[in-house]
Design an enzyme around this catalytic site. Structure first.
Site, mmCIF file in Angstrom:
data_model
loop_
_atom_site.group_PDB
_atom_site.id
_atom_site.type_symbol
_atom_site.label_atom_id
_atom_site.label_comp_id
_atom_site.label_asym_id
_atom_site.label_seq_id
_atom_site.Cartn_x
_atom_site.Cartn_y
_atom_site.Cartn_z
ATOM 1 N N GLU A 34 8.845 -4.282 10.620
ATOM 2 C CA GLU A 34 9.245 -2.961 10.107
ATOM 3 C C GLU A 34 9.749 -2.069 11.235
ATOM 4 O O GLU A 34 9.071 -1.866 12.252
ATOM 5 C CB GLU A 34 8.051 -2.291 9.392
ATOM 6 C CG GLU A 34 8.428 -0.908 8.858
ATOM 7 C CD GLU A 34 7.471 -0.330 7.838
ATOM 8 O OE1 GLU A 34 6.493 -0.999 7.471
ATOM 9 O OE2 GLU A 34 7.729 0.826 7.416
ATOM 10 N N ASP A 55 -1.145 -6.051 -0.318
ATOM 11 C CA ASP A 55 -1.559 -5.458 0.963
ATOM 12 C C ASP A 55 -3.067 -5.220 0.984
ATOM 13 O O ASP A 55 -3.644 -4.767 -0.019
ATOM 14 C CB ASP A 55 -0.890 -4.080 1.128
ATOM 15 C CG ASP A 55 0.396 -4.146 1.915
ATOM 16 O OD1 ASP A 55 0.685 -5.200 2.526
ATOM 17 O OD2 ASP A 55 1.124 -3.133 1.920
ATOM 18 N N ASP A 107 0.822 -1.211 0.000
ATOM 19 C CA ASP A 107 0.000 0.000 0.000
ATOM 20 C C ASP A 107 0.860 1.266 0.000
ATOM 21 O O ASP A 107 0.339 2.372 -0.106
ATOM 22 C CB ASP A 107 -1.041 -0.003 1.138
ATOM 23 C CG ASP A 107 -0.421 -0.053 2.518
ATOM 24 O OD1 ASP A 107 0.813 -0.156 2.625
ATOM 25 O OD2 ASP A 107 -1.188 0.005 3.502
HETATM 26 O O1 KIV Z 1 3.440 -1.157 1.499
HETATM 27 C C1 KIV Z 1 4.636 -1.474 1.500
HETATM 28 O O2 KIV Z 1 5.380 -1.201 0.567
HETATM 29 C C2 KIV Z 1 5.142 -2.199 2.665
HETATM 30 C C3 KIV Z 1 6.606 -2.101 2.931
HETATM 31 C C4 KIV Z 1 6.883 -2.145 4.383
HETATM 32 C C5 KIV Z 1 7.377 -3.129 2.204
HETATM 33 O O3 KIV Z 1 4.399 -2.828 3.352
#
Ligand code: KIV
Length: 260
Positions: free
Chosen positions: A182, A83, A44
């Site tokens: 993260e 995501d 996302d």
């Molecule tokens: O949305 C995204 O790019 C992520 C990063 C932490 C890889 O979730």
């Protein structure tokens, strides 16, 4: 043959580091796939790097599906994951099931990723995995909670670290097949990685995770600003600006197109 969840777990057992990157369109997806990336995530973060939103919060399920379908068309070998955007899964397990189902059915993704390790989210992960939908957990800094957490490193105090550690265990027990960590201290990420049987993928979590992920716009030097833990391996902003300036100059000087 496309990489599977079982293979990703085997990579951890074999000590083979997992390489993950984000993608947002067909062209980028094709390049990453051909270069041998193991996991391609339609993250996302595309809200910010591709669509110009100030945070990931405004992104809708329909918007990420639009990008995920394009990415799907470019991926042959990598494991494809998408995501779930903010408020496409937090309202109820039914909403999460519906959104994750759309991601698998309409975009052909192999898994979804969702943020948070609160017991409510652990329950949701349990229900999705019970329905046969692979889920990657995402704990530590969770950008969808930016108004609670900011973009600061998480898990710095002993208490906060223990909470994240417990979340990781609970999500694995609920059925998550992998865990994104993260912006947490390296020692905490190492402890979690040692404890879990499923692979950990780190971003800003040090070198002891089972794999690493970067936002591809950061890796390529396309982003306006980099988070402190990211690394650029190219400067495409400079390359693109130079190419456009060269083209503009040649058009204005009558040099392009040439006679030939
Ligand atoms: O949305 C995204 O790019 C992520 C990063 C932490 C890889 O979730």
């Amino acid at each position: 043959m496309a990489i599977t969840t079982q293979q990703l777990i085997q990579f951890k057992q074999q000590g083979r580091s997992i390489v993950a990157l984000t993608a947002w369109d067909y062209a980028i997806a094709q390049l990453l796939d051909a270069a041998g990336v193991d996991i391609i995530l339609v993250g996302d973060s595309l809200a910010m790097v591709t669509l110009g939103y100030p945070t990931t919060l405004p992104l809708t399920l329909d918007e990420i599906l639009h990008h995920a379908k394009a990415v799907r068309r470019g991926v042959k070998r990598a494991f494809l994951m998408v995501d779930l955007p903010f408020l496409s899964y937090q309202e109820s397990p039914q909403q999460a099931m519906h959104s994750a189902g759309r991601v698998l059915k309409e975009a052909g993704a192999q898994a979804v990723k969702l943020e948070g390790g609160h017991p409510v989210m652990v329950d949701t992960v349990g229900r999705l995995t019970a329905a046969g939908i692979p889920v990657m957990g995402h704990i530590g800094l969770t950008p969808q909670s930016v108004h609670q957490l900011g973009y600061r490193q998480q898990g710095k105090s002993a208490e906060a670290g223990e909470r994240i550690f417990a979340e990781a265990i609970a999500l694995e027990q609920a059925g998550a097949f992998a865990m994104l960590l993260e912006h947490i201290p390296m020692e905490l990420a190492a402890r979690i990685t040692q404890k879990l049987s499923i692979p950990t993928i780190g971003i800003g979590a040090g070198s002891h995770c089972d794999g690493q992920v970067l936002v591809t716009a950061d890796l390529l030097g396309l982003s306006e600003r980099l988070p402190p833990f990211a690394k650029s391996y190219a400067n495409l902003r400079q390359v693109i600006t130079q190419a456009v300036q060269d083209y503009s100059h040649e058009v204005r000087e009558g040099q392009f197109p040439a006679e030939s």
